[in-house]
Design an enzyme around this catalytic site. Structure first.
Site, PDB file in Angstrom:
ATOM      1  N   ARG A  54      -9.404  28.409  -4.394  1.00 56.04           N
ATOM      2  CA  ARG A  54     -10.428  29.409  -4.700  1.00 56.04           C
ATOM      3  C   ARG A  54      -9.976  30.501  -5.646  1.00 56.04           C
ATOM      4  NH1 ARG A  54     -11.972  27.196  -0.141  1.00 56.04           N
ATOM      5  NH2 ARG A  54      -9.741  27.067   0.158  1.00 56.04           N
ATOM      6  N   THR A  55      -8.809  31.071  -5.359  1.00 53.68           N
ATOM      7  CA  THR A  55      -8.394  32.227  -6.168  1.00 53.68           C
ATOM      8  C   THR A  55      -8.154  31.776  -7.596  1.00 53.68           C
ATOM      9  OG1 THR A  55      -7.425  33.158  -4.192  1.00 53.68           O
ATOM     10  CG2 THR A  55      -6.768  34.160  -6.271  1.00 53.68           C
ATOM     11  N   LYS A 104      15.355  25.179 -15.780  1.00 54.76           N
ATOM     12  CA  LYS A 104      16.558  25.158 -16.619  1.00 54.76           C
ATOM     13  C   LYS A 104      17.426  26.375 -16.341  1.00 54.76           C
ATOM     14  CE  LYS A 104      14.065  23.146 -20.549  1.00 54.76           C
ATOM     15  NZ  LYS A 104      13.696  23.468 -21.939  1.00 54.76           N
ATOM     16  N   ARG A 127       0.192  34.480  -8.733  1.00 50.66           N
ATOM     17  CA  ARG A 127       0.371  34.324  -7.288  1.00 50.66           C
ATOM     18  C   ARG A 127       1.804  33.881  -7.091  1.00 50.66           C
ATOM     19  NH1 ARG A 127      -3.424  31.163  -3.047  1.00 50.66           N
ATOM     20  NH2 ARG A 127      -4.490  33.161  -3.232  1.00 50.66           N
ATOM     21  N   HIS A 165      -3.198  40.904  -1.121  1.00 52.62           N
ATOM     22  CA  HIS A 165      -4.093  40.054  -1.898  1.00 52.62           C
ATOM     23  C   HIS A 165      -5.249  40.971  -2.326  1.00 52.62           C
ATOM     24  CE1 HIS A 165      -6.011  36.630  -3.455  1.00 52.62           C
ATOM     25  NE2 HIS A 165      -5.991  35.820  -2.414  1.00 52.62           N
TER      26      HIS A 165
END
Ligand code: NCD
Length: 371
Positions: A87-88, A116, A137, A170
């Site tokens: 959703r986000t 790397k 996120r 959030h």
């Protein structure tokens, strides 16, 4: 490069008080980055609410959609999602599309140069070379703040939007939750004086942590923090409730409080954050809402859930008019578009357009013959 940030190395920055950080993240006036719920005061929440409604209404017509897409076609956004998201991710991406912003994403660290050995700091600076917004996120709690700090020390500072930071915050979910609650109570006296149950894993649920903080800006709110003892809301948020004189109750009884609730916000067990080898249960039957509970609820209660759900929220409830979670999900797209508009300083253009078209509609309506 921002001289206000330059005086702080990471450690001294990290040790600043929340209000000092907010001042910096807001560039002294209004959110430049969107990193923590504490950045959003009541005036800003009201502005987002109004703007979300306006964007939503404008986008209903083809002409309106084209206007919105003309606002930021010269901007690009990086969606950097280092934790699972449906959703986000999608709502941020569609919010960008609504505003004409082009997006790219990195959703898997195994395909980024981090494998790397590149540091996260260099990865973030690289994003800022190509993109005008970084929406991220990350499983690490302070990483979005760190990203903002790194970019504020670089010669290409761009806004960082926190789409979920570990088990801490959030904030944009909090914004869409506030929007959904306000819409739900639009014809029921608004959010003022409402009793709201937050239920489930309040310890590690970043959505409830951000939401509880945003709710302190509304008068007369009573929060019922309902969870098993081991998943209680942490002291930092409790302190914010106390400092703001927000009434709250901490309880391990969920069902008992159902009849007094104006809103019920359910959450799942955040077992991805289990540490030290413990294994939490995947569901909490005593903190679940079932079809049988519906008869104990107020007529106009709003049932919310940030989703994804497990069995704490019975799908049998989905078609009850009090279930608001599917609308809540959709509201994420509009609220995030509104936040981006505010950060990009385009709100006046949107409001002017809206006034212009509503004036035209009123004018035409008046010109129509009445019968
Ligand atoms: C939440 C999250 O990621 O914190 N989901 C979301 O963004 N809508 C809640 C959760 O995963 O339980």
């Amino acid at each position: 490069m921002n001289k206000d940030f330059l005086t702080y190395d990471w450690n001294s920055f990290n040790n600043l008080s929340i209000s000092e950080k907010v001042e910096l993240f807001n560039h002294g006036k209004k959110p430049y980055h969107g990193l923590m719920a504490q950045q959003f005061n009541r005036a800003y929440l009201d502005e987002i609410y109004h703007l979300t409604n306006v964007i939503r209404a404008i986008s209903k017509s083809k002409q309106g959609s084209l206007f919105l897409q003309s606002l930021l076609p010269h901007k690009k956004a990086m969606l950097y999602f280092m934790q699972p998201s449906t959703r986000t991710y999608l709502s941020f991406r569609t919010a960008c599309q609504i505003l004409g912003i082009q997006t790219s994403d990195v959703r898997d660290s195994s395909i980024s140069s981090e494998v790397k050995g590149e540091s996260s700091e260099d990865t973030l600076r690289t994003f800022s070379s190509y993109f005008d917004y970084i929406i991220m996120r990350h499983p690490e709690e302070g990483m979005a703040e760190r990203a903002a700090w790194v970019l504020e020390h670089s010669d290409r500072t761009v806004p960082v939007l926190n789409a979920g930071s570990g088990k801490d915050q959030h904030p944009t979910q909090g914004l869409l939750d506030i929007y959904t609650l306000r819409r739900s109570f639009e014809n029921h006296g608004g959010l003022k004086d409402k009793t709201i149950i937050l239920a489930g894993d309040l310890l590690r649920g970043r959505t409830v942590r951000s939401l509880a903080q945003l709710l302190t800006h509304f008068e007369g709110i009573k929060l019922i923090l309902s969870s098993p003892e081991k998943f209680r809301m942490k002291e930092d948020v409790i302190k914010i409730l106390e400092d703001s004189n927000t009434e709250y109750v901490v309880t391990d009884k969920f069902k008992e409080h159902l009849p007094e609730a104006d809103a019920i916000y359910m959450t799942r067990v955040q077992d991805e954050h289990d540490s030290g080898g413990e294994k939490s249960e995947r569901s909490l039957p005593d903190f679940s809402l079932t079809v049988d509970d519906l008869s104990n609820l107020k007529e106009h209660v709003a049932i919310l859930h940030p989703l994804p759900r497990r069995d704490e929220l019975d799908p049998g409830i989905d078609n009850d008019p009090r279930a608001k979670y599917w609308r809540q999900e959709r509201n994420g797209m509009w609220s995030r578009a509104a936040l981006i508009i505010l950060i990009a300083d385009k709100q006046q253009e949107v409001l002017d357009y809206w006034h212009q078209i509503t004036r035209q509609v009123n004018h035409t309506a008046k010109a129509l013959p009445r019968n």
